[in-house]
Structures are given as structure tokens and as C-alpha cells.
Design an enzyme around this catalytic site. Structure first.
Site, PDB file in Angstrom:
ATOM      1  N   CYS A   2       0.711  -1.282  -0.198  1.00 40.92           N
ATOM      2  CA  CYS A   2      -0.022  -0.042   0.043  1.00 40.92           C
ATOM      3  C   CYS A   2       1.024   1.055   0.084  1.00 40.92           C
ATOM      4  O   CYS A   2       1.545   1.353   0.951  1.00 40.92           O
ATOM      5  CB  CYS A   2      -0.987   0.209   1.315  1.00 40.92           C
ATOM      6  SG  CYS A   2      -2.396  -1.362   1.000  1.00 40.92           S
ATOM      7  N   ARG A  27       6.999  -1.840  -3.286  1.00 40.67           N
ATOM      8  CA  ARG A  27       6.390  -2.433  -2.001  1.00 40.67           C
ATOM      9  C   ARG A  27       5.419  -3.533  -2.078  1.00 40.67           C
ATOM     10  O   ARG A  27       4.960  -4.161  -1.228  1.00 40.67           O
ATOM     11  CB  ARG A  27       5.614  -1.153  -1.241  1.00 40.67           C
ATOM     12  CG  ARG A  27       6.459  -0.207  -1.071  1.00 40.67           C
ATOM     13  CD  ARG A  27       5.738   1.154  -0.686  1.00 40.67           C
ATOM     14  NE  ARG A  27       5.038   0.945   0.492  1.00 40.67           N
ATOM     15  CZ  ARG A  27       5.265   1.841   1.570  1.00 40.67           C
ATOM     16  NH1 ARG A  27       6.338   2.511   1.728  1.00 40.67           N
ATOM     17  NH2 ARG A  27       4.645   1.579   2.701  1.00 40.67           N
ATOM     18  N   TRP A  74      -2.772  -3.126  -1.752  1.00 37.40           N
ATOM     19  CA  TRP A  74      -2.459  -4.511  -1.501  1.00 37.40           C
ATOM     20  C   TRP A  74      -3.750  -5.093  -0.823  1.00 37.40           C
ATOM     21  O   TRP A  74      -3.910  -4.602   0.482  1.00 37.40           O
ATOM     22  CB  TRP A  74      -1.223  -4.885  -0.604  1.00 37.40           C
ATOM     23  CG  TRP A  74      -0.903  -6.226  -0.681  1.00 37.40           C
ATOM     24  CD1 TRP A  74      -0.537  -7.191  -1.492  1.00 37.40           C
ATOM     25  CD2 TRP A  74      -1.036  -7.024   0.801  1.00 37.40           C
ATOM     26  NE1 TRP A  74      -0.330  -8.433  -1.012  1.00 37.40           N
ATOM     27  CE2 TRP A  74      -0.466  -8.330   0.291  1.00 37.40           C
ATOM     28  CE3 TRP A  74      -1.460  -7.007   1.703  1.00 37.40           C
ATOM     29  CZ2 TRP A  74      -0.585  -9.653   1.299  1.00 37.40           C
ATOM     30  CZ3 TRP A  74      -1.650  -7.947   2.731  1.00 37.40           C
ATOM     31  CH2 TRP A  74      -1.044  -9.019   2.578  1.00 37.40           C
ATOM     32  N   ASN A 103      -3.622   3.404   4.009  1.00 40.13           N
ATOM     33  CA  ASN A 103      -3.093   2.400   4.469  1.00 40.13           C
ATOM     34  C   ASN A 103      -3.303   1.894   5.686  1.00 40.13           C
ATOM     35  O   ASN A 103      -3.672   2.636   6.506  1.00 40.13           O
ATOM     36  CB  ASN A 103      -1.678   2.576   3.970  1.00 40.13           C
ATOM     37  CG  ASN A 103      -1.196   2.868   2.956  1.00 40.13           C
ATOM     38  OD1 ASN A 103      -1.607   2.713   1.922  1.00 40.13           O
ATOM     39  ND2 ASN A 103       0.247   3.360   2.736  1.00 40.13           N
ATOM     40  N   GLY A 104      -3.216   0.427   5.999  1.00 43.16           N
ATOM     41  CA  GLY A 104      -3.779  -0.151   7.189  1.00 43.16           C
ATOM     42  C   GLY A 104      -4.989  -0.603   7.408  1.00 43.16           C
ATOM     43  O   GLY A 104      -5.406  -1.044   6.276  1.00 43.16           O
ATOM     44  N   GLU A 482      15.312 -20.490   5.092  1.00 44.73           N
ATOM     45  CA  GLU A 482      15.113 -19.379   4.044  1.00 44.73           C
ATOM     46  C   GLU A 482      15.208 -19.934   2.562  1.00 44.73           C
ATOM     47  O   GLU A 482      14.565 -19.408   1.815  1.00 44.73           O
ATOM     48  CB  GLU A 482      16.440 -18.546   4.066  1.00 44.73           C
ATOM     49  CG  GLU A 482      16.822 -17.560   3.133  1.00 44.73           C
ATOM     50  CD  GLU A 482      15.609 -16.440   3.134  1.00 44.73           C
ATOM     51  OE1 GLU A 482      15.630 -15.622   2.036  1.00 44.73           O
ATOM     52  OE2 GLU A 482      14.576 -16.343   4.024  1.00 44.73           O
ATOM     53  N   LYS A 486      12.524 -19.036  -0.229  1.00 42.13           N
ATOM     54  CA  LYS A 486      12.397 -18.547  -1.238  1.00 42.13           C
ATOM     55  C   LYS A 486      11.813 -19.169  -2.554  1.00 42.13           C
ATOM     56  O   LYS A 486      11.070 -18.754  -3.558  1.00 42.13           O
ATOM     57  CB  LYS A 486      13.939 -18.639  -1.731  1.00 42.13           C
ATOM     58  CG  LYS A 486      14.555 -17.321  -0.904  1.00 42.13           C
ATOM     59  CD  LYS A 486      14.276 -15.931  -1.499  1.00 42.13           C
ATOM     60  CE  LYS A 486      14.590 -14.782  -0.594  1.00 42.13           C
ATOM     61  NZ  LYS A 486      13.365 -15.071   0.327  1.00 42.13           N
ATOM     62  N   GLU A 489       7.923 -19.154  -2.466  1.00 44.95           N
ATOM     63  CA  GLU A 489       7.790 -17.481  -2.644  1.00 44.95           C
ATOM     64  C   GLU A 489       7.369 -17.228  -4.044  1.00 44.95           C
ATOM     65  O   GLU A 489       6.504 -16.493  -4.462  1.00 44.95           O
ATOM     66  CB  GLU A 489       8.535 -16.425  -2.045  1.00 44.95           C
ATOM     67  CG  GLU A 489       8.455 -16.128  -0.620  1.00 44.95           C
ATOM     68  CD  GLU A 489       9.601 -14.954  -0.170  1.00 44.95           C
ATOM     69  OE1 GLU A 489       9.216 -14.140   0.557  1.00 44.95           O
ATOM     70  OE2 GLU A 489      10.820 -15.440  -0.397  1.00 44.95           O
ATOM     71  N   HIS A 505      11.611 -38.111  12.628  1.00 45.04           N
ATOM     72  CA  HIS A 505      10.620 -38.069  13.654  1.00 45.04           C
ATOM     73  C   HIS A 505       9.260 -37.683  12.641  1.00 45.04           C
ATOM     74  O   HIS A 505       8.261 -36.664  13.542  1.00 45.04           O
ATOM     75  CB  HIS A 505      10.882 -37.015  14.383  1.00 45.04           C
ATOM     76  CG  HIS A 505      12.014 -37.433  15.438  1.00 45.04           C
ATOM     77  ND1 HIS A 505      11.906 -38.411  16.308  1.00 45.04           N
ATOM     78  CD2 HIS A 505      13.376 -36.996  15.606  1.00 45.04           C
ATOM     79  CE1 HIS A 505      13.168 -38.774  16.932  1.00 45.04           C
ATOM     80  NE2 HIS A 505      13.979 -37.581  16.700  1.00 45.04           N
ATOM     81  N   LYS A 604       6.075  -6.190  -0.831  1.00 46.25           N
ATOM     82  CA  LYS A 604       7.436  -6.084  -0.379  1.00 46.25           C
ATOM     83  C   LYS A 604       7.525  -5.525   1.092  1.00 46.25           C
ATOM     84  O   LYS A 604       8.307  -5.946   1.902  1.00 46.25           O
ATOM     85  CB  LYS A 604       8.259  -5.136  -1.250  1.00 46.25           C
ATOM     86  CG  LYS A 604       9.710  -4.953  -1.013  1.00 46.25           C
ATOM     87  CD  LYS A 604      10.556  -6.109  -1.279  1.00 46.25           C
ATOM     88  CE  LYS A 604      12.047  -5.893  -0.928  1.00 46.25           C
ATOM     89  NZ  LYS A 604      12.639  -7.024  -1.015  1.00 46.25           N
TER      90      LYS A 604
END
Length: 609
Positions: A2, A27, A74, A103-104, A482, A486, A489, A505, A604
Site C-alpha cells: 500500500c 512495495r 494490497w 494504508n492499514g 530461508e 524462497k 515464494e 521424527h 514487499k
């Protein structure tokens, strides 16, 4: 996530608004729009395509004006659709008096929506934002600044809003609570935005609004009232933001470009570091580091995995206990505060809402020693923390973080060394060895990047899969996490990561010939244990894809595919291994034809909880 841009000027501001939105594209967003005051009426254009398409749409319709606002959205409340895109009008699009962007998240929007519907307001979207627009219209009695000051008192949640009114053609009013907002000062014109980058090339005179501020922008003045309605002065800063869109150069995507920028940005982040110096983290750092006896790391997503890596470093080298918390969970559970805790936040943007809220919660519990590892020196996170180490990754356009992560690790390793030195746990010989390894990192990362052709061959195999497992042990378990993040994503392949010892396990039940198992195999103390875990996979027919250090004595064989890393790099080995996993994710996504830089549903900079 946003973005807001607004302006009051004596010239056509449409190019400024559209260009500002382009600079905020990094963003993440799924719709965009612009509204202007035109010949006594409010007019707008909205799109679920890219900002470039919105720009063409605006140009074709000849939408020009001197007062206006623009937004990238967004989706939270309501699907990504034109009728949910900002700006929102009230009372209706045909007879609009109020235009507003937000925004928010407004937590009491359902209650307000019912109240406004009872008053006769018709809602044309599913958003919580339209509630604010109708509320402002309902309360409006001739002065927009006073109206917004009263209206925000009814809002519960986080917001940054910008609004203008048909009846006051040279005025924009904005307010913030829990979401960043800045004011840009010009000559006979003024601006508002969620990020200084949006105004790069337009003005470098920036005011960072504080919590509860409401600002009145007119042609010749900026008037700010605090949460109590009292006029206040806020410091004007000269901010030299990035002045243009990043160029791709010879690369196909920004993510690829940013992966290959890592040798340079790691070097930049280390620029000026000639030794272990507490002052690298700000004035008073030495005394803070002497006073603390434990560390609490607060972060989200990729930054959280950087924190998990730092836990191994700090506990091993500095001998301080470390707790790493997911920021969005930390503030909502009962925890035991300790005043001698160093609270470390990690954020690429410095505006991550969950991490900012967690930081404030920690401070409210009496933990005042705060430090941030951040990529943006002017961000809210840096302003909120007493100490900071600013990484120099530069603008990161790709939603999936790469160079920001590796520079965060560099900053965290410097913090580890400093904590160790201040507390008498780092000898001169150890300091010299660590510094030598840090200085050699850019060359070592370049050697990993040279493995790209081999990784591309693996990626073609991964592109045909829908699931993958990632295994690591000790210091490299967070790197496995990570790597899995990736891959999921940007390629949309479901991936999970486990400490290799946990395989038996439960996760071993998933292993078949169709399940690729990526294994990080550094030549460290856990290598032999890891080899046993790999045999567990092969015994079940699983396919192993191993990133092995050059001296690890792991050979390629049937079902075992090996790429050899250039060298074993000790404590800094995670930084090398993660670069290979970034390349694997990138080329797998490329082979699958996904939108690498703007993966679906993601943003982002996550500025809502």
C-alpha cells in the site's frame, strides 16, 4: 504494501502522482488509482493492472489537476478488483464530495459500516477504507482539517490516510496512526506520501509525521496537529532518496540482478569497518552492550531467519543467551521481560508493522536497550531504536529478499563480534581472523555465483515438482528455512525445511522418488551426522540435491546430485550457502514461468498487521 502519494500545487500534479506510484511499486500491490480535483468536481481513474497501465489510462482520459491523491493497494478487505481500489469517494462517485486513500486496517469497520448504512450511505466496495470516506463526509461541516481530526478519533486500528474535498480545492489533509506517512515541502506546493522515495526528484525536504499527527497541506503552508489537537512543529530533514526507477541492465529480473549485486553490497555494508568498534552502532553503544546480559531478536519472514542465524553466532562467540521471536506473535503472548535485554529488530524496509508493534511492546515492558539492523536510514524502525546498524543493500525491488538478507547477516555478525569484544570474549587473534573472513566475503560470494550454470540444470528438474524438502543442521538450519521460503515464494512449489536430525521424527514419511530433498552440507562438526540423515533419504528412494563444501567428501551417485561450493567458510558459511539457494529458487521459478519479481499475493513492505 500500500502506497500513498498526494499533492497540492499550482501546476498539473498528475505526472507527480503517477511517478510517485511507480517508485512505490517495489512495495507490492494488486490495484492502483488516482483522484484529482477537476473543474469543481472529483474525478478518478482506477486499475487492477500495473501503474504503467494506470498512467496510460490517465493520459488517454486527460485527467489533470492541481490537487489530488493516488494509491497502490494490497488487498486486505475485499478482492483485488476495480471497485475495491483506492481512492474511494463519498457519498457516491457521481456526486462525490470526499476522496480518500488509506494504508492499514480499521478494526471497528463493521460497527462503523452499520452506523453509516443506517444513515443512508451506500457502500460500493468491501473495503474498510470506504467506511472512513463516508465517516469524513458525514462529519464534514466546512473545514476538512477539523473534520479529519474528529473522524480519526472514531477509528480503531492502524492507518495512514490522505483526503481532499470538493469544497476546498487547494487542500489535502492527512493523518497517521501506526502506519508511516511523510510530508514533502516545496515552493508554493506541498506533498504527502507513505515513503520518501515516492517524492524523489520532486522534493528532498521531508517531515516524518509522528503517531497521532494530522497535517493540513495547502499551497503556502503546512500545519500539523498532534494527537491532542495541539499545533506542533516537526523537524524538517533533507533526504536524498533514490531518484529514479532501478535499471535491469543485462538481467531478466530484478531478483536476478539483486542476487548478483551481493558481492558489491556486502562490500558496501562493510565499508569503513576497520575493526570491532561499538560506535558502529551509534552513540552510547559501548555502555549499552556492557549493561546487557541477553538478547531478544524480533523480526518477520526472511529477517526472522537472519535472526535465527544470529542466535547461533551470538551464543557461540559472544556467549550471551538469545531468544528469537516472530514479531507478529511476540506482542500477543505473555512473556517475561528482563531490563538487561538488548532488543534487536531486523527489517529491510524499517516499516514492518508487526516488528514495529513488537518493538513498542518490548519497550512498554521496560526493555529500553534497543537496536535495529535495517536497510533504510530514514525509516520508522531507525527512529524508534536507540542504536542502529544501517546495511547498504540499496533499493531491493524484487519482493523475495536476497541482498537485504545477506547484508543483514553481515550486520548481525558485526554485532556478534562487538558484543563478544565488549564482554571480553574475543581475542585479538579471533578478531583479526573474523575481519579477514568478512573482507574476503565478496570474492567468495562471486565464486558461488559462478555455479549458476550447474544450478540451472537442477532448476529444470525442480520445475516439474510440486513439493520439496530442505535439510540443514546447526548454523545452517535457518538457511534451509530461508531456501524453502524462497522456493515457495516465487516458484509456488510447496517447500518445507527441517533440521536434518528431525527427518526420522515425521517428515521421512513424505519422502518418495518424487520428493526432491535439498541438503546443505558444510564441512563442519555435524557433517557425519548429516551424512547419516542423507542415507535415510536414499533408503526410501528420495532424490538428494546436495550443496556440499569442497572438502566434505560427498560424491555424486545414483539419486545423489552434488554441487560443490568453492570453499568452507566457517562461521560465515551460511552467507555463501544461501546464495546458492537463491539461485535455485530463481531459476526454478523462471522455468515455471511465474512472475518472479512480483509473486502472487505478496508485498514487499508489510505495513499492516
Amino acid at each position: 504494501m500500500c502506497g500513498i502519494v498526494g499533492a497540492v500545487a499550482q501546476r498539473n500534479i498528475t505526472p507527480i502522482l503517477v511517478e510517485g506510484l511507480k517508485r512505490l511499486e517495489y512495495r507490492g500491490y494488486d490495484s492502483c488509482g488516482v483522484a484529482l480535483h477537476v473543474d469543481g468536481k472529483l474525478q478518478r481513474s482506477r486499475s487492477t493492472s500495473r501503474v504503467a497501465d494506470l498512467g496510460k489510462q490517465v493520459e488517454e482520459t486527460g485527467l489533470n489537476g492541481f490537487t489530488g491523491i493516488a494509491h497502490t493497494r494490497w488487498a486486505t478487505h475485499g478482492a483485488p478488483a476495480s471497485h475495491n481500489a483506492h481512492p474511494h469517494f463519498s457519498p457516491t462517485s457521481d456526486n462525490a464530495r470526499i476522496a480518500l486513500v488509506h494504508n492499514g486496517i480499521i478494526e471497528n469497520h463493521d460497527e462503523l459500516r452499520k452506523e453509516l448504512q443506517d444513515l443512508g450511505y451506500v457502500f460500493q466496495s468491501q473495503t474498510d477504507t470506504e467506511v472512513i470516506a463516508h465517516l469524513v463526509d458525514h462529519m464534514y461541516q466546512g473545514d476538512l482539517f477539523e473534520t479529519v481530526q474528529q473522524a480519526v478519533k472514531r477509528l480503531h486500528g492502524a492507518y495512514a490516510i490522505a483526503v481532499f474535498c470538493r469544497e476546498e480545492p487547494h487542500r489535502v489533509v492527512a493523518a497517521r496512526q501506526g502506519s508511516p506517512l511523510i510530508v514533502g515541502l516545496g515552493n508554493g506546493e506541498n506533498f504527502v506520501a507513505s515513503d520518501a522515495m515516492a517524492l524523489a526528484g520532486t522534493t528532498d525536504q521531508i517531515i516524518y509525521l509522528e503517531e497521532g499527527d494530522v497535517v493540513d497541506l495547502q499551497l503556502g503552508r503546512v500545519w500539523i496537529a498532534d494527537v491532542n489537537g495541539k499545533q506542533v512543529e516537526r523537524e524538517v530533514k533533507t533526504v536524498h532518496a533514490h531518484t529514479g526507477a532501478a535499471e535491469l541492465g543485462p538481467y531478466r529480473h530484478f531478483m536476478q540482478k539483486e542476487i548478483f549485486e551481493q558481492p558489491r553490497v556486502i562490500g558496501d555494508t562493510l565499508d569503513g569497518v576497520t575493526g570491532v568498534m561499538p560506535e558502529l552502532f551509534g552513540d552510547g553503544a559501548y555502555q549499552v552492550f556492557k549493561d546487557i546480559d541477553r538478547v531478544l531478536v524480533l523480526a518477520c519472514g526472511t529477517s526472522y531467519y537472519a535472526g535465527l542465524t544470529a542466535k547461533y553466532w551470538i551464543e557461540s562467540i559472544a556467549k550471551l543467551p538469545v531468544n528469537v521471536e516472530i514479531a507478529s506473535e511476540y506482542r500477543y503472548r505473555d512473556s517475561v521481560p528482563h531490563p538487561k535485554t538488548l532488543v534487536v529488530t531486523i527489517s529491510q524496509s524499517g516499516e514492518t508493522a508487526d516488528t514495529l508493534a513488537a518493538l513498542k511492546h518490548a519497550r512498554a515492558q521496560g526493555m529500553e536497550h534497543t537496536l535495529t539492523i535495517c536497510n533504510v536510514s530514514t525509516s520508522a524502525m531507525v527512529r524508534e531504536c536507540k542504536l542502529a546498524y544501517i546495511t547498504r543493500a540499496g533499493v531491493e525491488v524484487g519482493v523475495a529478499s536476497t541482498k537485504a538478507f545477506t547484508t543483514q547477516l553481515v550486520g548481525l555478525f558485526l554485532l556478534t563480534m562487538t558484543l563478544a569484544q565488549v564482554n571480553g570474549r574475543l581475542s585479538e587473534e579471533e578478531e583479526a581472523a573474523h575481519l579477514k573472513a568478512l573482507r574476503h566475503l565478496p570474492a567468495s560470494v562471486s565464486a558461488v555465483l559462478a555455479l549458476e550454470p550447474q544450478i540451472i540444470a537442477w532448476a529444470d528438474e525442480f520445475a516439474r515438482k510440486e513439493n520439496a524438502l530442505f535439510l540443514g543442521r546447526g548454523l545452517h538450519y535457518p538457511i534451509a528455512l530461508e531456501g524453502a521460503l524462497k522456493l515457495k515464494e516465487i516458484s509456488y512449489i510447496h517447500a518445507e525445511a527441517y533440521p536434518a536430525g528431525e527427518l526420522k521424527h515425521g517428515p521421512l514419511a513424505l519422502v518418495t522418488e518424487e520428493m526432491p530433498v535439498v541438503t546443505i552440507a558444510p564441512n563442519d562438526a555435524l557433517l557425519e551426522k548429516l551424512k547419516s540423515n542423507m542415507q535415510e533419504v536414499r533408503a526410501r528412494g528420495g532424490q538428494l540435491f546436495v550443496f556440499a563444501d569442497v572438502d566434505s567428501r560427498i560424491q555424486s551417485s545414483d539419486g545423489v546430485h552434488v554441487i560443490r561450493m568453492p570453499e568452507h567458510y566457517g562461521q560465515l558459511s551460511p552467507i555463501l550457502h544461501v546464495v546458492s539457494l537463491q539461485l535455485l529458487a530463481y531459476h526454478s521459478a523462471l522455468a515455471r514461468g511465474t512472475d518472479v519479481d512480483k509473486p502472487r499475493n505478496l508485498a514487499k513492505s508489510v505495513t499492516v498487521e
